[in-house]
Design an enzyme around this catalytic site. Structure first.
Site, short mmCIF file in Angstrom:
data_model
loop_
_atom_site.label_atom_id
_atom_site.label_comp_id
_atom_site.label_asym_id
_atom_site.label_seq_id
_atom_site.Cartn_x
_atom_site.Cartn_y
_atom_site.Cartn_z
N CYS A 116 9.63 59.01 27.11
CA CYS A 116 9.59 57.53 27.22
C CYS A 116 8.17 56.97 27.17
O CYS A 116 7.98 55.77 27.00
CB CYS A 116 10.31 57.08 28.47
SG CYS A 116 12.04 57.55 28.46
N HIS A 256 8.20 49.80 29.91
CA HIS A 256 9.27 50.65 29.39
C HIS A 256 10.56 50.24 30.09
O HIS A 256 10.58 49.95 31.29
CB HIS A 256 8.94 52.11 29.68
CG HIS A 256 10.09 53.03 29.43
ND1 HIS A 256 10.73 53.08 28.22
CD2 HIS A 256 10.73 53.92 30.23
CE1 HIS A 256 11.72 53.96 28.28
NE2 HIS A 256 11.74 54.48 29.50
N ASN A 286 17.98 51.96 27.47
CA ASN A 286 16.72 52.70 27.32
C ASN A 286 16.70 53.36 25.94
O ASN A 286 17.45 54.31 25.69
CB ASN A 286 16.63 53.74 28.44
CG ASN A 286 15.33 54.53 28.42
OD1 ASN A 286 14.58 54.47 27.45
ND2 ASN A 286 15.07 55.27 29.47
N1 ACO Z 1 29.25 54.83 37.32
C1 ACO Z 1 29.73 54.79 38.56
N2 ACO Z 1 29.21 55.55 39.54
C2 ACO Z 1 28.19 56.35 39.24
C3 ACO Z 1 27.64 56.43 37.95
C4 ACO Z 1 28.22 55.61 36.97
N3 ACO Z 1 27.76 55.60 35.69
N4 ACO Z 1 26.63 57.29 37.95
C5 ACO Z 1 26.52 57.76 39.20
N5 ACO Z 1 27.48 57.21 39.99
C6 ACO Z 1 27.71 57.42 41.41
C7 ACO Z 1 27.13 58.74 41.87
O1 ACO Z 1 28.03 59.78 41.62
C8 ACO Z 1 26.95 58.47 43.34
O2 ACO Z 1 28.18 58.63 44.00
P1 ACO Z 1 28.25 59.36 45.44
O3 ACO Z 1 27.39 58.52 46.33
O4 ACO Z 1 29.69 59.34 45.73
O5 ACO Z 1 27.66 60.70 45.20
C9 ACO Z 1 26.58 56.99 43.40
O6 ACO Z 1 27.00 56.44 42.15
C10 ACO Z 1 25.09 56.74 43.59
O7 ACO Z 1 24.39 57.59 42.70
P2 ACO Z 1 22.82 57.62 42.64
O8 ACO Z 1 22.41 58.69 41.67
O9 ACO Z 1 22.26 57.65 44.01
O10 ACO Z 1 22.56 56.18 42.04
P3 ACO Z 1 21.18 55.48 41.82
O11 ACO Z 1 21.17 54.19 42.53
O12 ACO Z 1 20.03 56.42 42.01
O13 ACO Z 1 21.24 55.15 40.26
C11 ACO Z 1 20.41 55.97 38.19
C12 ACO Z 1 21.38 56.21 39.34
C13 ACO Z 1 20.77 54.66 37.50
C14 ACO Z 1 20.56 57.13 37.20
C15 ACO Z 1 18.97 55.89 38.74
O14 ACO Z 1 18.73 56.98 39.59
C16 ACO Z 1 17.95 55.85 37.68
O15 ACO Z 1 17.82 54.92 36.92
N6 ACO Z 1 17.08 56.90 37.60
C17 ACO Z 1 16.04 56.94 36.61
C18 ACO Z 1 16.58 57.73 35.49
C19 ACO Z 1 16.00 57.32 34.16
O16 ACO Z 1 15.71 56.18 33.92
N7 ACO Z 1 15.91 58.28 33.29
C20 ACO Z 1 15.53 57.97 31.95
C21 ACO Z 1 14.38 58.73 31.46
S1 ACO Z 1 12.97 58.55 32.48
C22 ACO Z 1 12.51 57.00 32.29
O17 ACO Z 1 12.78 56.40 31.29
C23 ACO Z 1 11.78 56.39 33.40
#
Ligand code: ACO
Length: 330
Positions: A116, A256, A286
């Protein structure tokens, strides 16, 4: 030796027509629109459906538009740097394919892999060639067909990404506008928090890697989120302080687009109000190397000559960084 400065003289883009909405994702996996919107800010993303087209095609279309807007012909280009994590082939480089598609006969071309942060790393690299007087016209392309490495049975990753490309033409600046400063960091991620495990020389494709779905992007979302929030906010503030910029001096943050919450945390750390932040994640998700040039493209009509822009990104690797530039298009 006189040090030259590089500036962006035009921006181009390509977005596939197909819009994959959160509602469509609801039919494919256990997720819902409300969760995706509140956790990420994304409402829809573009997907390249044509089977005979991929990353090079999108990058080439974006480049063509940038060249046309800059009034530069392809055979004037000295160098093409293309940032991607979804190359058409492992080799030759996607940049070479684009060089051929464009007919940029004089240009040498290579890919740059920084996930990214790819577009920012490429922009820094390209600007160095101009500053050193080794190139006069450079194409910087950020292009990714993320749908080609997404596992649409994995709700924690597939909802985040879309396909798209952006490109800029870099030329020598004859005034005080252009790229002024850049800060980049890398922290090799030994914990595999954000990876595509198989397909490379360590884990070449086998029936087993296919069966265990190792050719898709995987991540530890929470770990990446923490790192990204800290990294992007810290480096954005660092480049402001290093250049003596106050929040009033900054016209736009060009972040980004990974997660709306990461963008908001970065703007807050910089002391910027939300009106100064480019956000189009709701439309495109993204697009990895595409996000920053796609923001510049969407906002170009609202940018004023001499505006101070801070471009910031964080991505797999881990890689992150910021570029400070004065907008130079009148
Ligand atoms: N739909 C519904 N529920 C979901 C989904 C979904 N798509 N995905 C995860 N959940 C659930 C999980 O299973 C979890 O359930 P549980 O509590 O029963 O275990 C709950 O939602 C919370 O999950 P978390 O992983 O804690 O959610 P979070 O608030 O951290 O959001 C996310 C997840 C959106 C992936 C976030 O962590 C994020 O954006 N991380 C950065 C990842 C990223 O951007 N990567 C791209 C490349 S790097 C970059 O570009 C910066």
């Amino acid at each position: 030796m006189e040090v030259k400065r590089a500036k962006i003289t035009a921006v181009g883009h390509y977005l596939p027509e197909y819009r994959m909405t959160n509602a469509e994702l609801e039919t494919m996996m256990d997720t819902n629109d409300e969760w995706i919107r509140t956790r990420t800010g994304i409402q829809e993303r573009r997907i390249l459906k044509d089977e005979d087209k991929a990353t090079a095609f999108m990058g080439c279309e974006a480049a063509k538009e940038a060249l046309q807007r800059a009034d530069v012909s392809a055979d004037e280009i000295d160098l093409i740097i293309l940032a991607t994590v979804t190359p058409d082939y492992f080799f030759p480089a996607t940049a070479c394919l684009v060089q051929n598609m464009l007919g940029a006969k004089k240009a040498f071309a290579f890919d740059l892999s920084a996930a990214c942060s790819g577009f920012l790393y490429a922009l820094s690299t390209g600007s160095m060639y101009i500053e050193a007087g080794r190139a006069k016209k450079v194409l910087i392309i950020g292009t990714d067909k993320m749908s080609s490495i997404l596992d649409y049975t994995d709700r924690t990753t597939s909802i985040l990404f879309g396909d798209g490309a952006g490109a800029v033409v870099l030329e020598e600046s004859t005034d005080e506008t252009g790229i002024i400063d850049q800060i980049h960091y890398t922290e090799g991620d030994v914990n595999c928090a954000l990876y595509q495990h198989a397909g490379g020389s360590l884990n070449p494709a086998t029936q087993e890697t296919l069966d265990s779905r190792q050719h898709y992007l995987t991540q530890d979302g929470r770990a990446v989120f923490k790192k990204a929030t800290m990294g992007m906010a810290d480096v954005s503030l660092e480049i402001m302080e290093k250049n003596g910029l106050t929040p009033d001096d900054v016209a736009w943050l060009v972040p980004h687009q990974a997660n709306l919450r990461i963008i908001e945390a970065t703007a807050k750390r910089m002391g910027l109000s939300s009106e100064k932040v480019m956000i189009n994640i709701q439309k495109y998700g993204n697009t990895t190397a595409g996000t920053i040039p796609l923001c510049l493209y969407d906002w170009q009509d609202r940018l004023n000559y001499g505006d101070n822009l801070i471009l910031s990104a964080f991505g797999g690797g881990f890689t992150w960084g910021s570029i400070y530039l004065k907008w130079g298009i009148k």
